[in-house]
Design a protein around this motif. Structure first.
Motif, PDB file in Angstrom:
ATOM      1  N   VAL A 141       0.836  -1.199   0.000  1.00  0.00           N
ATOM      2  CA  VAL A 141       0.000   0.000   0.000  1.00  0.00           C
ATOM      3  C   VAL A 141       0.871   1.249   0.000  1.00  0.00           C
ATOM      4  O   VAL A 141       0.368   2.364  -0.082  1.00  0.00           O
ATOM      5  CB  VAL A 141      -0.952   0.024   1.220  1.00  0.00           C
ATOM      6  N   SER A 142       2.181   1.057   0.078  1.00  0.00           N
ATOM      7  CA  SER A 142       3.126   2.173   0.113  1.00  0.00           C
ATOM      8  C   SER A 142       3.162   2.881  -1.233  1.00  0.00           C
ATOM      9  O   SER A 142       3.109   2.253  -2.281  1.00  0.00           O
ATOM     10  CB  SER A 142       4.523   1.671   0.461  1.00  0.00           C
ATOM     11  N   THR A 143       3.292   4.204  -1.173  1.00  0.00           N
ATOM     12  CA  THR A 143       3.348   4.984  -2.407  1.00  0.00           C
ATOM     13  C   THR A 143       4.725   5.593  -2.639  1.00  0.00           C
ATOM     14  O   THR A 143       4.980   6.120  -3.713  1.00  0.00           O
ATOM     15  CB  THR A 143       2.295   6.102  -2.390  1.00  0.00           C
ATOM     16  N   THR A 144       5.604   5.542  -1.623  1.00  0.00           N
ATOM     17  CA  THR A 144       6.966   6.047  -1.770  1.00  0.00           C
ATOM     18  C   THR A 144       7.944   4.987  -1.291  1.00  0.00           C
ATOM     19  O   THR A 144       7.574   4.053  -0.565  1.00  0.00           O
ATOM     20  CB  THR A 144       7.208   7.322  -0.953  1.00  0.00           C
ATOM     21  N   VAL A 145       9.198   5.148  -1.674  1.00  0.00           N
ATOM     22  CA  VAL A 145      10.229   4.224  -1.221  1.00  0.00           C
ATOM     23  C   VAL A 145      10.373   4.297   0.293  1.00  0.00           C
ATOM     24  O   VAL A 145      10.520   3.276   0.964  1.00  0.00           O
ATOM     25  CB  VAL A 145      11.572   4.528  -1.923  1.00  0.00           C
ATOM     26  N   ALA A 146      10.290   5.494   0.862  1.00  0.00           N
ATOM     27  CA  ALA A 146      10.405   5.645   2.318  1.00  0.00           C
ATOM     28  C   ALA A 146       9.293   4.885   3.030  1.00  0.00           C
ATOM     29  O   ALA A 146       9.530   4.209   4.037  1.00  0.00           O
ATOM     30  CB  ALA A 146      10.378   7.120   2.702  1.00  0.00           C
ATOM     31  N   ALA A 147       8.084   4.969   2.517  1.00  0.00           N
ATOM     32  CA  ALA A 147       6.960   4.246   3.128  1.00  0.00           C
ATOM     33  C   ALA A 147       7.157   2.736   2.993  1.00  0.00           C
ATOM     34  O   ALA A 147       6.851   1.986   3.925  1.00  0.00           O
ATOM     35  CB  ALA A 147       5.652   4.674   2.478  1.00  0.00           C
ATOM     36  N   LEU A 148       7.683   2.298   1.865  1.00  0.00           N
ATOM     37  CA  LEU A 148       7.950   0.872   1.678  1.00  0.00           C
ATOM     38  C   LEU A 148       9.018   0.399   2.660  1.00  0.00           C
ATOM     39  O   LEU A 148       8.892  -0.672   3.253  1.00  0.00           O
ATOM     40  CB  LEU A 148       8.393   0.593   0.245  1.00  0.00           C
ATOM     41  N   ALA A 149      10.057   1.197   2.850  1.00  0.00           N
ATOM     42  CA  ALA A 149      11.117   0.848   3.802  1.00  0.00           C
ATOM     43  C   ALA A 149      10.551   0.690   5.203  1.00  0.00           C
ATOM     44  O   ALA A 149      10.902  -0.244   5.936  1.00  0.00           O
ATOM     45  CB  ALA A 149      12.213   1.902   3.784  1.00  0.00           C
ATOM     46  N   GLU A 150       9.638   1.564   5.559  1.00  0.00           N
ATOM     47  CA  GLU A 150       8.994   1.466   6.874  1.00  0.00           C
ATOM     48  C   GLU A 150       8.094   0.234   6.937  1.00  0.00           C
ATOM     49  O   GLU A 150       8.091  -0.494   7.926  1.00  0.00           O
ATOM     50  CB  GLU A 150       8.184   2.726   7.159  1.00  0.00           C
ATOM     51  N   GLU A 151       7.334  -0.005   5.889  1.00  0.00           N
ATOM     52  CA  GLU A 151       6.449  -1.170   5.823  1.00  0.00           C
ATOM     53  C   GLU A 151       7.235  -2.474   5.974  1.00  0.00           C
ATOM     54  O   GLU A 151       6.785  -3.419   6.625  1.00  0.00           O
ATOM     55  CB  GLU A 151       5.698  -1.166   4.488  1.00  0.00           C
ATOM     56  N   LEU A 152       8.429  -2.508   5.389  1.00  0.00           N
ATOM     57  CA  LEU A 152       9.259  -3.708   5.438  1.00  0.00           C
ATOM     58  C   LEU A 152      10.185  -3.739   6.654  1.00  0.00           C
ATOM     59  O   LEU A 152      10.980  -4.663   6.801  1.00  0.00           O
ATOM     60  CB  LEU A 152      10.094  -3.812   4.159  1.00  0.00           C
ATOM     61  N   SER A 153      10.112  -2.715   7.489  1.00  0.00           N
ATOM     62  CA  SER A 153      10.955  -2.593   8.688  1.00  0.00           C
ATOM     63  C   SER A 153      12.440  -2.667   8.343  1.00  0.00           C
ATOM     64  O   SER A 153      13.218  -3.356   9.016  1.00  0.00           O
ATOM     65  CB  SER A 153      10.593  -3.672   9.719  1.00  0.00           C
ATOM     66  N   LEU A 154      12.830  -1.958   7.306  1.00  0.00           N
ATOM     67  CA  LEU A 154      14.233  -1.935   6.914  1.00  0.00           C
ATOM     68  C   LEU A 154      15.030  -1.113   7.922  1.00  0.00           C
ATOM     69  O   LEU A 154      14.525  -0.123   8.455  1.00  0.00           O
ATOM     70  CB  LEU A 154      14.399  -1.329   5.525  1.00  0.00           C
ATOM     71  N   PRO A 155      16.267  -1.511   8.201  1.00  0.00           N
ATOM     72  CA  PRO A 155      17.096  -0.748   9.140  1.00  0.00           C
ATOM     73  C   PRO A 155      17.418   0.642   8.598  1.00  0.00           C
ATOM     74  O   PRO A 155      17.362   0.881   7.384  1.00  0.00           O
ATOM     75  CB  PRO A 155      18.361  -1.600   9.278  1.00  0.00           C
ATOM     76  N   LEU A 156      17.766   1.556   9.493  1.00  0.00           N
ATOM     77  CA  LEU A 156      18.055   2.927   9.086  1.00  0.00           C
ATOM     78  C   LEU A 156      19.387   3.055   8.363  1.00  0.00           C
ATOM     79  O   LEU A 156      19.601   4.006   7.623  1.00  0.00           O
ATOM     80  CB  LEU A 156      18.046   3.849  10.312  1.00  0.00           C
ATOM     81  N   LYS A 157      20.292   2.098   8.575  1.00  0.00           N
ATOM     82  CA  LYS A 157      21.609   2.142   7.928  1.00  0.00           C
ATOM     83  C   LYS A 157      21.911   0.787   7.307  1.00  0.00           C
ATOM     84  O   LYS A 157      21.356  -0.224   7.705  1.00  0.00           O
ATOM     85  CB  LYS A 157      22.689   2.492   8.939  1.00  0.00           C
ATOM     86  N   GLY A 158      22.819   0.795   6.349  1.00  0.00           N
ATOM     87  CA  GLY A 158      23.283  -0.454   5.758  1.00  0.00           C
ATOM     88  C   GLY A 158      22.333  -1.064   4.746  1.00  0.00           C
ATOM     89  O   GLY A 158      22.340  -2.263   4.528  1.00  0.00           O
ATOM     90  N   VAL A 159      21.520  -0.222   4.097  1.00  0.00           N
ATOM     91  CA  VAL A 159      20.562  -0.718   3.105  1.00  0.00           C
ATOM     92  C   VAL A 159      20.723   0.081   1.813  1.00  0.00           C
ATOM     93  O   VAL A 159      20.803   1.302   1.839  1.00  0.00           O
ATOM     94  CB  VAL A 159      19.108  -0.583   3.611  1.00  0.00           C
ATOM     95  N   ALA A 160      20.762  -0.635   0.704  1.00  0.00           N
ATOM     96  CA  ALA A 160      20.764   0.001  -0.613  1.00  0.00           C
ATOM     97  C   ALA A 160      19.535  -0.487  -1.363  1.00  0.00           C
ATOM     98  O   ALA A 160      19.078  -1.616  -1.162  1.00  0.00           O
ATOM     99  CB  ALA A 160      22.035  -0.363  -1.372  1.00  0.00           C
TER     100      ALA A 160
END
Length: 65
Positions: free
Chosen positions: A13-32
């Motif tokens: 349901v995410s519309t931006t990459v930032a929202a997708l990162a939050e939806e997927l619980s991606l870490p704040l660092k070490g992600v490309a």
């Protein structure tokens, strides 16, 4: 919408990459992240919108040797 993340089709349901990162619980660092073979700098995640059928690759840094 359906997107492909690391070769797996997924609904989001995410519309931006930032929202997708939050939806997927991606870490704040070490992600490309790349969309359709183009790297997206973290500074652009808030502004980068997602569209149906995007091919997304997420790479997480790991420690070890």
């Amino acid at each position: 919408m359906k997107v492909t993340i690391n070769n797996n089709t997924q609904d989001t349901v995410s519309t931006t990459v930032a929202a997708l990162a939050e939806e997927l619980s991606l870490p704040l660092k070490g992600v490309a992240l790349a969309i359709n073979n183009r790297m997206v700098p973290r500074t652009d995640w808030e502004l980068t919108t997602l569209q149906e059928n995007y091919n997304i690759v997420i790479i997480k840094a790991t420690c070890g040797g």
